[in-house]
Design an enzyme around this catalytic site. Structure first.
Site, PDB file in Angstrom:
ATOM      1  N   PHE A 239      -4.994  42.329  -0.516  1.00 35.04           N
ATOM      2  CA  PHE A 239      -4.544  42.116   0.854  1.00 35.04           C
ATOM      3  C   PHE A 239      -5.667  41.628   1.768  1.00 35.04           C
ATOM      4  O   PHE A 239      -5.642  41.849   2.974  1.00 35.04           O
ATOM      5  CB  PHE A 239      -3.920  43.399   1.426  1.00 35.04           C
ATOM      6  N   ILE A 465      -3.690  39.950  -8.300  1.00 36.12           N
ATOM      7  CA  ILE A 465      -3.873  41.136  -7.456  1.00 36.12           C
ATOM      8  C   ILE A 465      -2.614  42.006  -7.430  1.00 36.12           C
ATOM      9  O   ILE A 465      -2.378  42.751  -6.483  1.00 36.12           O
ATOM     10  CB  ILE A 465      -4.300  40.732  -6.029  1.00 36.12           C
ATOM     11  N   LYS A 632      12.107  36.870  -9.196  1.00 37.14           N
ATOM     12  CA  LYS A 632      11.902  38.317  -9.092  1.00 37.14           C
ATOM     13  C   LYS A 632      10.596  38.644  -8.376  1.00 37.14           C
ATOM     14  O   LYS A 632      10.573  39.475  -7.449  1.00 37.14           O
ATOM     15  CB  LYS A 632      11.909  38.939 -10.490  1.00 37.14           C
ATOM     16  N   GLN A 637       7.369  40.120  -3.491  1.00 36.24           N
ATOM     17  CA  GLN A 637       6.321  39.811  -2.516  1.00 36.24           C
ATOM     18  C   GLN A 637       6.851  39.836  -1.097  1.00 36.24           C
ATOM     19  O   GLN A 637       6.217  40.359  -0.180  1.00 36.24           O
ATOM     20  CB  GLN A 637       5.738  38.435  -2.825  1.00 36.24           C
ATOM     21  N   GLY A 701       3.342  29.022  -0.807  1.00 36.47           N
ATOM     22  CA  GLY A 701       2.955  30.425  -0.898  1.00 36.47           C
ATOM     23  C   GLY A 701       3.889  31.342  -0.136  1.00 36.47           C
ATOM     24  O   GLY A 701       4.377  30.996   0.937  1.00 36.47           O
ATOM     25  N   GLU A 704       2.202  36.165   2.066  1.00 31.79           N
ATOM     26  CA  GLU A 704       2.000  36.660   3.425  1.00 31.79           C
ATOM     27  C   GLU A 704       3.161  36.343   4.359  1.00 31.79           C
ATOM     28  O   GLU A 704       3.209  36.841   5.487  1.00 31.79           O
ATOM     29  CB  GLU A 704       0.697  36.076   3.980  1.00 31.79           C
TER      30      GLU A 704
END
Length: 745
Positions: A239, A465, A632, A637, A701, A704
């Site tokens: 993070f 991560i 998935k 996320q 992406g 976030e």
């Protein structure tokens, strides 16, 4: 059937649930017992060490050495010519000056962790304390303008004439929103094992960017980078807190080199708060000017945030506003207030997460003032091109997210009148917010190798991560070579592998997958060239352009041969190819288009009419991020980000001791985070898409995106439930309780 986009279970899942996935602290050196390190932190926020007595600690059982600034090896200093600080030197124990509470003042190395921790209590340190500045509100007059934001983005922007536009607006909002210091809390605290091997150091670290870790260690210890080897195959969350290595790794490296023994360090949960870094606290002024019809004529987002006096970090908090809504007159700015606190660093969705708390709260205030539906207000102000850059959007589906989210959530059931919906003693509120997150690209290389058995190996120093990198790259390689997933092995997180930009900035999956895709294309060309030119092959003389790779075989016009046979015959040692992508500054699409991801959040919550307790009832996010690489892991996320947004709105806050600059809330009992019971009904929907301007896979992406705007949707729901508008985050009981409406018995 294409593998890309399928909801493939995590290929590393069995290793993780069985405990066989080896994290940084769990590595061992055969036949050598490691030593253990423990950090002693400063108990003042600023000043200078005048005396340090290590005699009792050195005499304690099991202690091998006590390091202080008196006996630490020479180290490099941060080179500001290196554009990204995570690659710079990060010296520890380099002098007597104290820059923040908890900064290392000594490092104990002992035979066991318990002995090191016990000896740490025996180090006697005296300080000449200096006057520290820890009060953000009291230091506003010291604010200055930074030279720029990350990647050279300007700190301030202006389009049109904001002052004139705002003055002419029929309806205006002028409010300030404050956000506290918060920090990442990965499940795996920072930890490492450093092993000296002759001139080399092998560093088992929890590092999001392997190359940054390698460069920082080398620059700090004044070593040639070729002698530093980073190993980081599994990371228990990052993070942003593991984008760079921190004190524990540098101290372990210094000690291992000096003692000639492996050294392990695990930072305690309490030490995480002062030995890593924080998202800066911020004061954000939002001004919106609109006509009675709801069309924005002026928008300004002016941010003042704190920074460490000794290490500037500028969070790009106002940049979200530059691309989100149309308005002819615009202004954004960033100002920095230096304090004697822990340095600032990237925390998940740096800039967008705190910035959208302010932007989307202000938009809700404007909708209420206008008597408009908040969804329709946002749609009304949808721009045709990027309002500040003037370039077209690559793929923008914000309106689709808003419409579909409202439909799925049942937004039409919302009563716009605050405090009008009730369920017994609970005040019920609906809230929503938009989401936007910039999509970035950085230079990345990947090597894909086919062995004579027809199985593929993917190698890159990219990290996982916990987000599913192993699985996604498996899918892309399997798709690119026509192999089943179990015939692909992905190897990550070693500095000897091809260089990537690592996991961060929501760019890791798209960057690395695109490079894998290109490597597989180059590998197919090599295989076809030899097969079609080999008289022993069933594909001999056929047109390679018609080749189909599927089920472990290559077919052309009805003729077929297995990959294993081709490679074993024509490439008995194996065959490999490299795939590469350039950084965004070298890709014209990133100059010619505004490339973002989008979303819309919808929240229903209840507020207890007597206690002001806030309970989330349900939450929905609808998102657009191009093509999903794995349905998935993508949903996972997004849900994780949404939960973090709830946490930012209702829970997270670092409370600062104004006498020392230390954090009072420095464990998970006092630094509050949501638990399972706080998140009862949450769902994320990802719209189908394909952004061909982002990359050849059409993927962007998402790591976030889920947090962006989520907290504002919660805050707006609290207002709808109670009529209480809280602009100082987090929203706690004492901020809501005084304004609660009376309830009839």
């Amino acid at each position: 059937m294409t593998m890309i986009g399928q909801a493939l279970n995590r290929v590393d899942g069995p290793l993780k649930v069985s405990g066989k996935a080896t994290y940084a602290y769990e590595h061992w050196v055969d036949g050598i017992q490691p030593l253990y390190g423990f950090v002693v932190g400063a108990t003042v926020g600023t000043g200078r060490i005048t005396r340090v007595d290590t005699a009792r600690a050195e005499a304690a059982p099991g202690v091998h050495t006590v390091m202080t600034h008196h006996n630490t090896q020479p180290q490099g200093t941060p080179d500001l010519a290196i554009p990204f600080e995570y690659w710079r030197a990060f010296p520890a124990l380099s002098g007597p000056d104290i820059h923040h509470y908890g900064e290392p003042v000594a490092f104990i190395v002992a035979a066991t962790f318990e002995q090191a921790r016990a000896a740490a209590q025996l180090v006697d340190v005296e300080y000449a304390g200096g006057p520290g500045s820890y009060d953000f509100a009291a230091a506003q007059d010291q604010a200055y303008t930074p030279e720029s934001l990350i990647l050279g983005i300007p700190a301030d922007t202006a389009v049109g004439d904001f002052d004139a536009g705002f003055a002419s607006a029929e309806v205006t909002i002028d409010q300030r929103y404050t956000t506290p210091c918060v920090l990442s809390q990965p499940l795996e605290p920072q930890a490492c094992l450093v092993v000296p091997r002759g001139e080399d150091l092998v560093v088992y670290a929890s590092a999001q960017i392997v190359d940054a870790a390698r460069s920082s260690v080398a620059n700090t210890l004044l070593m040639d980078p070729k002698h530093v080897h980073i190993v980081s195959p599994y990371i228990g969350g990052g993070f942003g807190s593991k984008l760079r290595i921190h004190y524990e790794t540098i101290l372990a490296a210094l000690a291992a080199r000096a003692l000639g023994r492996p050294v392990k360090v695990a930072v305690t949960r309490q030490q995480v708060f002062h030995l890593t870094a924080v998202r800066p606290m911020a004061n954000q002024r939002m001004r919106l000017g609109a006509g009675r019809d709801g069309r924005l004529v002026a928008i300004a987002h002016n941010v003042t945030m704190h920074t460490s006096r000794h290490s500037e970090y500028v969070e790009p908090t106002a940049t979200t506003t530059r691309s989100l809504y149309a308005a002819p007159n615009r202004s954004t700015s960033h100002r920095m207030v230096p304090l004697d606190l822990v340095r600032g660093e990237d925390v998940r969705a740096p800039g967008e997460a705190p910035g959208m708390l302010a932007v989307e709260s202000a938009m809700d205030e404007l909708a209420h003032e206008l008597g408009m539906d908040p969804v329709e207000l946002r749609i009304l102000n949808e721009p045709k091109v990027d309002p500040e850059r003037g370039v077209p959007y690559s793929e923008r589906k914000l309106v689709e997210c808003l419409r579909e989210g409202a439909r799925l959530f049942g937004w039409e059931r919302r009563n716009a009148e605050p405090a009008s919906m009730r369920d017994g003693r609970w005040l019920v509120g609906y809230g929503m917010a938009s989401a936007i997150r910039v999509h970035l690209q950085a230079e990345t290389k990947v090597l894909v190798r086919l062995g004579p058995d027809g199985a593929a190996v993917v190698r890159t120093d990219m990290t996982d991560i916990g987000t599913g990198t192993y699985t996604i790259l498996t899918q892309v390689a399997a798709d690119g070579l026509g192999l089943p997933p179990d015939r692909v092995r992905v190897e990550l997180g070693r500095s000897e592998f091809p260089l990537s930009a690592g996991s961060g900035g929501s760019w890791g999956a798209a960057n690395t997958s695109t490079a894998v895709h290109r490597a597989c294309a180059a590998l197919r060309e090599k295989v076809l060239a030899t097969a079609c030119g080999d008289a022993r092959s069933a594909l001999h003389g056929r047109d390679a352009a018609d080749a189909v790779f599927a089920d472990g075989s290559v077919s052309i016009d009805g003729a077929s041969e297995s990959l294993s046979d081709i490679v074993a015959r024509d490439h008995p040692e194996g065959v490999e190819a490299e795939g590469e992508i350039l950084g965004m500054s070298d890709e014209p699409n990133y100059r010619d288009y505004a490339i973002h991801t989008y979303g819309a959040h919808f929240v229903e919550l209840g507020v207890d009419a007597d206690t002001a307790e806030i309970r989330l009832r349900r939450m929905l996010g609808v998102f657009s991020a191009g093509r999903a690489l794995n349905a998935k892991t993508a949903r996972s996320q997004l849900i994780g980000g949404m939960i973090w947004g709830v946490s930012a709105a209702l829970d997270e806050e670092l409370v600062i001791d104004q006498d020392t600059g230390g954090f009072v809330s420095r464990d998970l009992a006092q630094y509050l985070l949501p638990v399972h019971a706080d998140i009862p009904d949450l769902d994320a929907v990802l719209l189908e898409g394909f952004d061909d301007k982002a990359n050849v896979l059409g993927a962007k992406g998402i790591g976030e995106l889920g947090i962006c705007g989520a907290g504002a949707a919660v805050a707006n729901a609290v207002f709808n439930a109670t009529g209480v508008r809280v602009r100082d985050f987090p929203i706690t009981l004492e901020k809501v309780l005084p304004g609660l409406p009376p309830m009839d018995d």
